[in-house]
Design an enzyme around this catalytic site. Structure first.
Site, PDB file in Angstrom:
ATOM      1  CB  CYS A  63       3.983  -3.070  16.413  1.00 31.54           C
ATOM      2  SG  CYS A  63       5.739  -2.655  16.301  1.00 31.54           S
ATOM      3  CG  ASN A 109      -6.086   2.278  11.843  1.00 27.29           C
ATOM      4  OD1 ASN A 109      -7.265   2.930  11.604  1.00 27.29           O
ATOM      5  ND2 ASN A 109      -5.825   1.401  11.008  1.00 27.29           N
ATOM      6  CB  CYS A 132      -0.003   1.362   5.823  1.00 26.23           C
ATOM      7  SG  CYS A 132       0.420   2.658   4.620  1.00 26.23           S
ATOM      8  CD  GLU A 134      -2.747  -1.021   2.600  1.00 21.79           C
ATOM      9  OE1 GLU A 134      -2.660   0.152   3.227  1.00 21.79           O
ATOM     10  OE2 GLU A 134      -3.156  -2.098   3.129  1.00 21.79           O
ATOM     11  CB  SER A 161       7.547   3.516  16.004  1.00 21.94           C
ATOM     12  OG  SER A 161       7.356   4.006  14.771  1.00 21.94           O
ATOM     13  CG  LEU A 162       8.981   6.145  22.726  1.00 23.25           C
ATOM     14  CD1 LEU A 162      10.385   5.418  22.644  1.00 23.25           C
ATOM     15  CD2 LEU A 162       9.234   7.638  23.307  1.00 23.25           C
ATOM     16  CG  HIS A 163       4.333   3.582  19.545  1.00 30.74           C
ATOM     17  ND1 HIS A 163       3.712   4.698  18.913  1.00 30.74           N
ATOM     18  CD2 HIS A 163       4.730   2.886  18.622  1.00 30.74           C
ATOM     19  CE1 HIS A 163       3.881   4.491  17.588  1.00 30.74           C
ATOM     20  NE2 HIS A 163       4.589   3.420  17.524  1.00 30.74           N
ATOM     21  CB  SER A 197       8.587   5.791  10.426  1.00 34.00           C
ATOM     22  OG  SER A 197       8.148   5.198  11.791  1.00 34.00           O
ATOM     23  CB  CYS A 244       2.665   7.455   3.524  1.00 33.03           C
ATOM     24  SG  CYS A 244       2.843   5.942   4.791  1.00 33.03           S
ATOM     25  N   GLY A 301       5.690  -2.162   6.620  1.00 29.46           N
ATOM     26  CA  GLY A 301       7.291  -2.829   6.890  1.00 29.46           C
ATOM     27  C   GLY A 301       7.973  -1.994   7.786  1.00 29.46           C
ATOM     28  CD  GLU A 302      11.994  -0.753  11.098  1.00 30.57           C
ATOM     29  OE1 GLU A 302      12.916   0.066  10.632  1.00 30.57           O
ATOM     30  OE2 GLU A 302      11.174  -0.250  12.319  1.00 30.57           O
TER      31      GLU A 302
END
Length: 364
Positions: A119, A301, A344, A95, A217-219, A194, A108, A162-163
């Site tokens: 995650c 999301n 995504c 995507e 990406s901490l979160h 990211s 993006c 993906g990473e």
């Protein structure tokens, strides 16, 4: 040299590499610029009208121009955001999301088919990693979106499926290709990458001194919470991650953005906002050089498989206010394409589910 089904992947080459490939075929090197110019506009060999038919046939025998196909295209009635489901040469799906801002158009992009990071709140990682994208497949998302919309893309965020740092070599090649003045010429300062926190790769990236923006990406503000939603934290905890961020900033001078997904009842309380501010200050304010911290707050999301719920608007606002009061620059990410579910991972997943359902019907 990257190959696809035994043929050279031309779109994964820079202009010099393309010239060398052509020379090995006995083709004049000056043809490289002609071919390169066609490829970055999304034109295959058949459309390269300033090349002879015999040359085009020779190229088609030994090489490919690896561009994605548009399998689905959703357009938001609210803000014109376009979500693409792209098909790759091997039938896999990814995507991309095209977004319009006052400062220019942003795409993006995805970096992998699926994701190995696990995650817990993310749709992209459900089903795990299928494979990593080639440089041409990263670049091809931009070319295909520009060709479809007829508009120039001036900014890139590598925040799709993906990473990116798990696909390190191909990502770096892509970053060099996309900023090439002979190609799409999108400057590094207009690119954000990211990562969920691959410390060793962040250190490698720092050595390159690219002028991209790194987004972490901490979160979470503590290891127990972060490990429960992000398995990568069990290998590199928050302290080691923030140490790497400090080293990255010292090497590049580029501001780092911290992404923080707000999950109702998990990490969105006023007390947790203060804990996050304290963790960032403790991890990053370690010498006299200032560290410009920016936290991008993202209401989660909602994905059926995760069970996580979005924080209430009042909780999001309060969280942001507390960070600001603690001296942490924070903003709430503007959500574009809400009517087409532009986050995504979900379009690809729904398409795969539909295919599986069709296969089950056929089997019955």
């Amino acid at each position: 040299m990257i190959t696809i089904d035994g043929r050279a992947d031309l779109l994964s080459m820079n202009l010099t590499e393309l010239g060398e490939f052509l020379a090995a075929l006995g083709v004049e090197k000056y043809r490289a610029k002609q071919i390169y110019g066609w490829m970055v506009r999304g034109v295959g060999f058949d459309g390269m009208t300033n090349l002879s038919k015999s040359l085009r046939e020779r190229l088609a025998e030994s090489a490919v121009v690896n561009l994605p196909t548009i399998e689905r295209r959703l357009v938001s009635k609210l803000d014109g955001t376009v979500k693409y489901l792209f098909g790759l040469y091997d039938g896999n799906l990814i995507e991309s999301v095209f977004m319009r801002y006052k400062h220019g158009n942003t795409l993006c992009v995805s970096s992998e088919v699926g994701c190995p990071m696990g995650c817990r709140f993310c749709a992209s990682t459900l089903g795990g990693l299928v494979r990593r994208l080639l440089p041409s497949e990263l670049l091809g998302q931009i070319i295909a979106a520009e060709r479809d919309t007829g508009e120039r893309i001036s900014n890139i965020v590598m925040m799709g499926i993906g990473e990116p740092l798990d696909n390190y070599d191909n990502t770096i090649k892509f970053l060099r290709l996309v900023s090439d003045p002979d190609g799409l010429d999108i400057g590094s300062r207009h690119i954000s990458l990211s990562t969920c926190g691959l410390v060793d790769k962040i250190d490698e990236l720092a050595k390159l001194e690219l002028q991209i923006t790194l987004s972490i990406s901490l979160h979470a503000a503590d290891d127990e919470t972060r490990s429960s939603i992000m398995p990568i934290n069990k290998k590199w905890n928050i302290s080691s991650l923030l140490d790497a961020c400090r080293r990255y900033f010292d090497a590049t001078g580029r501001r780092i953005s911290f992404e923080y997904t707000l999950i109702s009842g998990k990490n969105d309380s006023p007390a947790y906002a203060k804990r996050l501010a304290a963790a960032l200050k403790r991890g990053l304010y370690r010498n006299s050089r200032p560290f410009p911290i920016h936290v991008n707050l993202i209401p989660v999301n909602e994905v059926a498989e995760t069970g996580y719920r979005r924080s209430a608007p009042e909780a999001v606002k309060r969280f942001c206010e507390i960070l600001s009061a603690e001296g942490i620059n924070a903003t709430v990410r503007r959500k574009l394409g809400s009517d087409i579910n532009a986050s995504c991972g979900q379009l690809r997943r729904s398409s795969l589910a539909a295919e599986n359902a069709a296969d089950d019907t056929v089997d019955d």
